[in-house]
Design a protein around this motif. Structure first.
Motif, PDB file in Angstrom:
ATOM      1  N   ILE A 185     -35.817-101.439   2.840  1.00 28.88           N
ATOM      2  CA  ILE A 185     -34.787-102.301   2.250  1.00 28.88           C
ATOM      3  C   ILE A 185     -35.042-102.460   0.756  1.00 28.88           C
ATOM      4  CG2 ILE A 185     -33.818-104.623   2.250  1.00 28.88           C
ATOM      5  CD1 ILE A 185     -34.451-104.770   5.235  1.00 28.88           C
ATOM      6  N   ASP A 186     -36.317-102.674   0.415  1.00 26.73           N
ATOM      7  CA  ASP A 186     -36.676-102.796  -0.997  1.00 26.73           C
ATOM      8  C   ASP A 186     -36.414-101.501  -1.752  1.00 26.73           C
ATOM      9  OD1 ASP A 186     -37.451-105.362  -0.487  1.00 26.73           O
ATOM     10  OD2 ASP A 186     -39.591-104.940  -0.424  1.00 26.73           O
ATOM     11  N   LEU A 187     -36.570-100.369  -1.063  1.00 28.77           N
ATOM     12  CA  LEU A 187     -36.340 -99.077  -1.712  1.00 28.77           C
ATOM     13  C   LEU A 187     -34.882 -98.943  -2.136  1.00 28.77           C
ATOM     14  CD1 LEU A 187     -37.700 -96.390  -2.470  1.00 28.77           C
ATOM     15  CD2 LEU A 187     -37.038 -95.513  -0.224  1.00 28.77           C
ATOM     16  N   ARG A 188     -33.982 -99.403  -1.281  1.00 25.04           N
ATOM     17  CA  ARG A 188     -32.565 -99.390  -1.633  1.00 25.04           C
ATOM     18  C   ARG A 188     -32.323-100.253  -2.874  1.00 25.04           C
ATOM     19  NH1 ARG A 188     -28.622 -96.258  -1.452  1.00 25.04           N
ATOM     20  NH2 ARG A 188     -28.781 -96.761  -3.638  1.00 25.04           N
ATOM     21  N   LYS A 189     -32.962-101.416  -2.907  1.00 23.66           N
ATOM     22  CA  LYS A 189     -32.819-102.327  -4.047  1.00 23.66           C
ATOM     23  C   LYS A 189     -33.427-101.709  -5.298  1.00 23.66           C
ATOM     24  CE  LYS A 189     -33.819-107.099  -5.402  1.00 23.66           C
ATOM     25  NZ  LYS A 189     -34.657-106.801  -6.575  1.00 23.66           N
ATOM     26  N   ALA A 190     -34.529-100.979  -5.128  1.00 25.20           N
ATOM     27  CA  ALA A 190     -35.182-100.355  -6.282  1.00 25.20           C
ATOM     28  C   ALA A 190     -34.270 -99.339  -6.948  1.00 25.20           C
ATOM     29  CB  ALA A 190     -36.482 -99.686  -5.832  1.00 25.20           C
ATOM     30  N   ILE A 191     -33.496 -98.629  -6.137  1.00 23.21           N
ATOM     31  CA  ILE A 191     -32.548 -97.662  -6.695  1.00 23.21           C
ATOM     32  C   ILE A 191     -31.476 -98.386  -7.504  1.00 23.21           C
ATOM     33  CG2 ILE A 191     -30.822 -95.912  -6.120  1.00 23.21           C
ATOM     34  CD1 ILE A 191     -32.474 -95.255  -3.635  1.00 23.21           C
ATOM     35  N   LYS A 250     -37.123 -89.917   4.973  1.00 23.82           N
ATOM     36  CA  LYS A 250     -36.717 -90.314   6.323  1.00 23.82           C
ATOM     37  C   LYS A 250     -35.377 -91.032   6.320  1.00 23.82           C
ATOM     38  CE  LYS A 250     -38.273 -93.029  10.319  1.00 23.82           C
ATOM     39  NZ  LYS A 250     -39.347 -93.912  10.852  1.00 23.82           N
ATOM     40  N   THR A 251     -35.151 -91.871   5.318  1.00 20.60           N
ATOM     41  CA  THR A 251     -33.919 -92.666   5.261  1.00 20.60           C
ATOM     42  C   THR A 251     -32.768 -91.943   4.569  1.00 20.60           C
ATOM     43  OG1 THR A 251     -34.651 -93.698   3.199  1.00 20.60           O
ATOM     44  CG2 THR A 251     -35.216 -94.825   5.262  1.00 20.60           C
ATOM     45  N   GLY A 252     -33.058 -90.798   3.958  1.00 22.08           N
ATOM     46  CA  GLY A 252     -32.009 -90.064   3.257  1.00 22.08           C
ATOM     47  C   GLY A 252     -31.825 -90.494   1.816  1.00 22.08           C
ATOM     48  N   MET A 253     -32.592 -91.508   1.375  1.00 24.18           N
ATOM     49  CA  MET A 253     -32.450 -91.970   0.000  1.00 24.18           C
ATOM     50  C   MET A 253     -33.088 -91.013  -0.997  1.00 24.18           C
ATOM     51  SD  MET A 253     -32.794 -96.147   0.161  1.00 24.18           S
ATOM     52  CE  MET A 253     -33.874 -96.339   1.581  1.00 24.18           C
ATOM     53  N   ILE A 254     -33.837 -90.004  -0.492  1.00 15.64           N
ATOM     54  CA  ILE A 254     -34.458 -89.028  -1.375  1.00 15.64           C
ATOM     55  C   ILE A 254     -33.409 -88.258  -2.176  1.00 15.64           C
ATOM     56  CG2 ILE A 254     -34.486 -87.193   0.353  1.00 15.64           C
ATOM     57  CD1 ILE A 254     -37.171 -87.925  -2.324  1.00 15.64           C
TER      58      ILE A 254
END
Length: 679
Positions: A415-421, A469-473
């Motif tokens: 969740i934080d990774l999405r926010k980091a983007i 894994k989440t596709g955010m790459i």
């Protein structure tokens, strides 16, 4: 005002007058709000009830006050005053509610007060006093009464505060009191009037008002109870799953919340179980959604019929169910409850000509062992269920903080990774690369960094796999390519940049377009951009990967094989794919001086690259001895902590400026290399 100071009055009649005035005016004001909410026939019903209450209570108050002076009444005229009061009340209520947005409220209140004045004079005529027109009607008391009546309805219709009913009621009572107290003499002589006295009028008024107010109160109670029942029905409906009839998520949370508040932590426990129906989606796909609904309703019916008084079950979404059992004392009690549910779920379900087999895996959480709140218990049961579904030997798994909390932290990190983007918390650092022969700075390897606002610096080894894994790459990788090209555009034209792309990125058809867009936006020469891939990133679909790499090569970019010597390294790869560089993994450099196998592998790699015109770069160089051996073997480029740790872009800019000043004529081309991740 003589009436106020006269001792010749009946206190019981005055007390009843005050009682009827208070109840009647309050109900009038309160019921008017229901007329606003009502529509059609309901609105007409409330309008009729309000008119009756307002008219009869005003009439009864006036009659009782006159009666308190010892008057007797002519019955026919007394009845006429009631009709007058009812008529004016109905007219005033209609005007008030039909023109509420203008001055209808004030006009309606004034009309009702005028009706009270007329009714009072008729009552006085019935008592033998006679009418007071026109002199009496223009007295200050009449004017004040009309003004207060208008003000009472203005407040009732135009305001919606907690004090509105009380203020409006007080104004209406004051209007009546002002009217009767200023208009009546202390004692009315009725010797010449043949009519009904106190013994007849007082009981009659009490009976009439009791009937009217009783009916009004009964209507109020019926309407109020209907609203309560409707709200309860809506509340119950909102807590029920419409398909299965089981409780839904809201009801589940309320039930668990009640147990948290009432369970004695010292002597009792309760368990929350979570489970999905395995193979449900498969059956749904094969037999259709009608079969899926049949499964859900059948399982729900079986579960509900098997519940004991201290057991609870809910369907929260799709094929996801939760169950709760209270009053347990041991973990074994929760296991027994879970096994009971599993047996119910396993029972075959008949659908047309087929028997459908459904199973489940259950995750469990115990209160108060590891959680104190509703959301924590539900979340823990859900996490345990996910772990149960990934195992092959256990059907019931309890939440284990040491195992499941790590998974929960990983979910929180995603969740934080999405926010980091979105918040641009990423930054690119650069590590220098050098010529193996001249030791001259020839470029950088760029490493992505995540500055988490709470956790601080997070290692790429933790978030890059999560991003894949989440596709955010894809989004992160595209940003890295664009940002690196933009930063490189500030450097000399001889500086190259290399970007590491993951297997997930290579499998996407839009990677060449992303690269082309980055080159176009930054304005750099495509030859300055180098993409790095690992062999593991192309073995899954070699044909597709080759197509993507050829499209990138057609743009003018170069391709490097990263981490050579690990994983799926194969010499046949160099025959199939158009590599321009080989990067030897640091694992073979760290013990290069002491391990014969590492030395032989590095030597063989250089031997493979030279005849194929493929440049060789060694990663992880940390001392002079390793550098000397690599130079002796013929390695082209080197990088590692021996030359420096990764630095932010502004320091890389300073380093390049210094290198430019110190650069000797005829030096080799400078190369800057970008890599997603810190390997």
């Amino acid at each position: 005002m003589d009436f106020l100071i006269s001792a010749e009055r009946d206190p019981s009649a005055l007390a009843l007058a005050l009682l009827f005035a208070t109840i009647g005016t309050y109900l009038t004001v309160d019921f008017m709000s229901r007329v606003h909410r009502g529509t059609g026939l309901s609105r007409l019903n409330w309008l009729f009830i309000i008119s009756i209450i307002c008219g009869t209570s005003s009439w009864a108050t006036t009659v009782l006050v006159v009666l308190a002076t010892g008057a007797s009444f002519a019955p026919a005229t007394l009845f006429g005053s009631l009709l007058c009061s009812l008529g004016f009340s109905t007219l005033g209520i209609v005007v008030s509610l039909r023109r509420a947005n203008n001055i209808g409220g004030e006009i309606g209140g004034a009309l009702i007060s005028v009706g009270n004045i007329v009714a009072l004079n008729i009552i006085m005529q019935a008592a033998g006093l006679g009418l007071e027109f026109p002199g009496g009607i223009v007295t200050g008391g009449y004017v004040a009464s009309v003004c207060m009546g208008a003000g009472a309805f203005s407040v009732a219709i135009r305001t919606d505060r907690r004090s509105t009913p009380a203020v409006s009621t007080l104004l209406l009572i004051s209007s009546l009191a002002t009217l009767v107290l200023t208009a009546l003499p202390p004692h009315i002589e009725t010797a010449g009037v043949l009519g009904a006295g106190r013994d007849i009028v007082l009981p009659s008024v009490v009976v009439i008002m009791s009937a009217v107010l009783g009916t009004a109160l009964a209507t109020y109670n019926i309407e109020h109870q209907s609203r309560v029942d409707a709200m309860d029905t809506l509340r119950n409906y909102a807590a029920i799953d419409s398909l299965t009839g089981l409780s839904n998520r809201d009801a589940l949370k309320r039930h668990i919340s009640d147990l948290v508040d009432t369970t004695d932590r010292a002597t009792a426990k309760f368990t929350v179980l979570a489970f999905n129906l395995n193979r449900f989606r498969l059956v749904n796909d094969v037999h259709g959604s009608e079969a899926g609904d049949h499964i859900l309703k059948t399982v729900a019916g079986r579960l509900e019929s098997a519940l004991c008084p201290n057991e609870f079950v809910a369907r929260v979404s799709g094929d996801e169910f939760y169950a709760v059992k209270s009053g347990i004392h041991r973990k074994a009690d929760a296991v027994a409850f879970a096994n009971k549910l599993l047996e119910i779920v396993r029972e075959p379900i008949q659908w047309k000509n087929s028997k459908l087999d459904i199973t489940a895996r259950i995750g469990a959480a115990l209160f108060p062992n590891s959680a104190e709140s509703v959301d924590e218990l539900i979340g823990q049961a859900d996490i345990a269920m996910c772990r149960a579904q990934s195992t092959t030997d256990e059907e019931v798994i309890f939440f284990d903080p040491s195992v499941d909390r790590a998974k929960r932290d990983l979910n929180a990190l995603s969740i934080d990774l999405r926010k980091a983007i979105d918040d641009k918390e990423f930054e690119i650092y650069y590590q220098t690369q050098h010529s193996a022969t001249t030791r001259q700075l020839i470029g950088f390897e760029a490493l992505i960094r995540w500055h988490h606002p709470v956790r601080g610096m997070i290692s790429p080894a933790d978030f890059i796999p999560l991003a894949e894994k989440t596709g955010m790459i894809h989004e992160i990788g595209a940003w890295v390519i664009r940002e690196t090209c933009l930063q490189a555009s500030r450097w000399d034209a001889s500086i190259k940049v290399a970007v590491n792309v993951s297997a997930n990125q290579i499998m996407r058809n839009d990677l060449p377009e992303i690269v082309h867009d980055a080159i176009t936006r930054s304005g750099i020469d495509a030859k300055r951009l180098e993409l790095e891939i690992t062999e593991s990133g192309i073995v899954a679909d070699e044909r597709h990967a080759l197509s993507i790499l050829n499209r990138i090569k057609a743009l003018g970019c170069s391709i490097a094989m990263d981490d050579f010597g690990t994983g799926f390294s194969s010499l046949s790869t160099f025959k199939k794919f158009p590599f321009d560089k080989i990067k030897i993994d640091r694992a073979f450099i760290s013990d290069l001086a002491t391990n014969k196998q590492s030395y032989a592998i590095v030597n063989a790699t250089v031997g493979v690259g030279r005849p194929l015109n493929i440049r060789i770069l060694a990663e992880g160089v940390e001392d002079q001895e390793q550098l000397a051996i690599l130079t002796e073997l013929g390695c082209d480029e080197v990088q590692g902590y021996y030359f420096g740790r990764p630095i932010p872009v502004h320091e890389a800019d300073d380093l390049l400026r210094a290198a430019r000043l110190a650069q000797q004529p005829g030096a080799a081309s400078n190369v800057v290399e970008f890599k997603v991740g810190n390997r």
